[in-house]
Write an enzyme that holds these catalytic residues in place. Structure first.
Site, PDB file in Angstrom:
ATOM      1  CE  LYS A 221      -3.731   2.223   2.663  1.00 26.36           C
ATOM      2  NZ  LYS A 221      -4.494   2.203   3.943  1.00 26.36           N
ATOM      3  CB  SER A 297      -7.779   3.910   2.980  1.00 29.40           C
ATOM      4  OG  SER A 297      -6.893   3.422   3.979  1.00 29.40           O
ATOM      5  CB  SER A 321      -7.965   1.030   6.133  1.00 30.47           C
ATOM      6  OG  SER A 321      -8.630   2.242   6.393  1.00 30.47           O
TER       7      SER A 321
END
Length: 619
Positions: A221, A297, A321
């Site tokens: 990420k 996210s 997330s």
């Protein structure tokens, strides 16, 4: 005048609150009062919010309408604040586990993790082969060892697949940054290590794979430092203010195991949303339906695993997330106990609620990756704290026969009909097959905890960006600009009261864990919803869907508890649904045991995504 009432509540002492099934505590649903806005509407709303004349009044009204004044600002609480959810290590005497020595290297930990895995015949409880399954870490390792394929060829297929996924016809939005040259370099080195004819190999590679992760593709990420890439946090400017000069600790550990780190996955800008729609890098799309969100996210990390591009990806979980996009994309998501994985090299957007997490195609691959990245940094670890790492021995044996699953019925059922039906059915099958019991409980003040968590994560994010936020605010997406304005509206008193609520909720949860091993719930309240065209350039404000997506995630972050989600079915549109287990601090092994048991029951029903890349195919 009703908007400006100074309503408040006086909270009972914890020892006077009934947590049993017959509790009269009223379940308060999320009181989200905010219309969905995109395009020109979100721009107009942002203008009013940033206006010196209207901004303060509008923020006051928003906080009042969403019960922050009543439940937080004016609340009377007797508990002292708890600022960081650090847990003293407690040996829960978990059964059927292998204990790791914290001094072991990541490859040594992985070697021991392999001993915990089931044989292929033990994967599903009924012994049948699933109609669809993604390629696992062990599949890649065996293919490399047999010479059927090389990391070089897998890397070439990966690059071609990502290029294809980025074309206008798909626009999957998987990655913010990836470099073919760097991926091929890593793949070449791994291929040499897998060569059997070792006399042809330069001595630096030793002609021997480092671990089963050697040559396996892992995505990171874009909130986690990973050279040679900048760390953008989903923005167009943050990497210029905070250059990436080294790998994060978790990335270093994967690199030590020979993993091929394939780039930085897309994410909701600054982690400030639940959809994964990023106006700068495109919306990360759901491989089960490309017109729907992947969740946020850690949207790109979930999507690449779901689409078969990587068996594993790393994310960061500050408010569901990791677990939320994992559930929406039909993969496994593990959020370890707070401080279980070192956070060095991760953007410091939320210090006390964020945690590096794992998105994986199977529970087994989550276990291998967890073994590789977990454990303290010895030089940074206080001498008063010692946490051992247990790995679950899979599959389950009869010795694990007395698991108690805490279920809060009103909370469990506060989701769409299809999510509720699917998760209830999965839980029933789990109980029937293993004989485990459900303990009916009440978790008080869940909506209060959601608001307290929101104040905490918002205040920490706002403060972390303090030195350069205003300078770059206009470069942020419109939805993030709204979020940052709201984040800055919370006072120090509200932040401290939120930490008092953290203390209070931890006491409630400790009482529940005295009666049960885990808490079970759906992972999200709804399945993946459509991506509207008008949201792609501005982002969107959809706090109603956002509250439904985050509903079951809060305690894992706010209280630092470990949690895992596992796919258990689909809605009528074929969109994945996940079931979540929340555990005691440091009891990841128990969670992985339960997730594996659930996976074994559901495995034969797993469906192939619409967008899927078979990197181990035999041409």
């Amino acid at each position: 005048m009703g908007l400006f009432k100074s309503e408040s509540v006086v909270y009972k002492p914890v020892n006077e609150v009934n947590l049993g099934p017959d509790s009269s505590e009223f379940y308060l649903q999320a009181n989200v009062k905010a219309p969905r806005m995109t395009g020109i509407l979100v721009k107009i709303f942002t203008w009013f919010l940033e206006s010196r004349i209207f901004g303060g009044l509008l923020l006051y009204i928003l906080k009042g309408n969403n019960l922050i004044h009543k439940l937080i600002t004016n609340a009377e609480l007797e508990e002292p604040p708890l600022y960081v959810p650090l847990h003293h290590f407690e040996d829960h005497k978990e059964k059927e586990v292998k204990c790791l020595d914290s001094a072991l290297t990541p490859p040594e930990k992985i070697h021991l993790a392999i001993d915990c895995l089931p044989t292929s015949s033990e994967t599903a409880h009924n012994g049948t082969r699933p109609s669809f399954c993604r390629w696992t870490i062990m599949d890649y390792s065996r293919a490399y060892s047999s010479g059927d394929i090389t990391p070089n060829l897998v890397a070439e297929r990966f690059i071609a697949a990502v290029d294809e996924s980025s074309k206008p016809s798909l626009q999957m939005g998987f990655f913010i940054n990836y470099t073919a040259e760097d991926i091929l370099r890593q793949a070449h080195e791994s291929t040499l290590r897998h060569q059997r004819d070792t006399h042809l190999v330069h001595v630096v590679f030793e002609g021997e794979p480092i671990s089963v992760l050697d040559g396996v593709l892992v995505a990171i990420k874009d909130e986690i430092d990973c050279l040679p890439y900048p760390t953008t946090g989903g923005t167009k400017w943050l990497h210029d203010q905070r250059p990436c000069t080294d790998d994060a600790c978790c990335v270093k550990r994967l690199r030590l195991c020979g993993a091929i780190l394939v780039g930085k996955t897309n994410m909701h800008e600054l982690g400030a949303g639940t959809s994964g729609i990023n106006p700068h890098y495109g919306a990360a799309r759901n491989p089960y339906d490309t017109n729907r969100i992947a969740g946020g996210s850690s949207s790109g990390s979930a999507a690449v695993v779901s689409a078969g591009l990587c068996p594993v990806a790393l994310g960061v979980d500050g408010g569901g997330s990791v677990r939320m996009p994992a559930a929406l994309c039909g993969v496994v998501g593990l959020k370890p106990t707070f401080n279980r994985v070192p956070h060095s090299g991760v953007l410091p957007l939320n210090w006390t609620v964020g945690m590096v997490g794992i998105l994986a195609d199977t529970v087994e691959d989550a276990l291998i990756t967890y073994a590789a990245i977990s454990g303290e940094i010895p030089s940074h670890q206080p001498s008063s704290v010692h946490t051992k790492i247990n790995l679950p021995l899979l599959p389950l044996t009869k010795s694990i026969s007395d698991i108690r699953l805490a279920k809060y019925g009103k909370w469990f059922d506060d989701c769409s009909d299809e999510v509720r039906t699917c998760c209830s059915h999965a839980l029933s099958k789990l109980q029937h097959h293993y004989g485990w019991k459900t303990v009916d409980v009440t978790i008080p003040e869940i909506e209060v905890m959601r608001l307290a968590h929101y104040i905490t994560i918002a205040s920490e994010c706002y403060t972390s960006l303090d030195s350069f936020r205003d300078k770059h605010l206009a470069e942020s997406g419109w939805d993030v600009r709204v979020g940052l304005n709201i984040y800055g509206a919370f006072s120090s008193m509200e932040y401290i009261k939120a930490q008092k609520i953290r203390n209070r909720q931890l006491q409630f949860h400790n009482k529940i864990f005295a009666e049960a091993d885990v808490i079970v719930s759906p992972t999200t309240g709804v399945t993946a919803y459509p991506i509207q065209d008008d949201a792609q350039k501005t982002g969107e404000l959809d706090y109603v869907n956002g509250a439904a997506l985050i509903r079951y995630s809060i305690s894992g972050n706010f209280l630092g508890l470990p949690a895992v989600t596992v796919p258990v079915g689909y809605d009528k549109m074929g969109l994945p649904i996940g079931l979540q287990f929340i555990g005691r601090p440091w009891a990841e092994a128990t969670l992985l045991h339960l997730a594996f048991a659930m996976q074994a029951i559901c495995l034969t029903e797993y469906r192939k995504p619409v967008i899927f890349y078979d990197l181990l195919r035999k041409d």
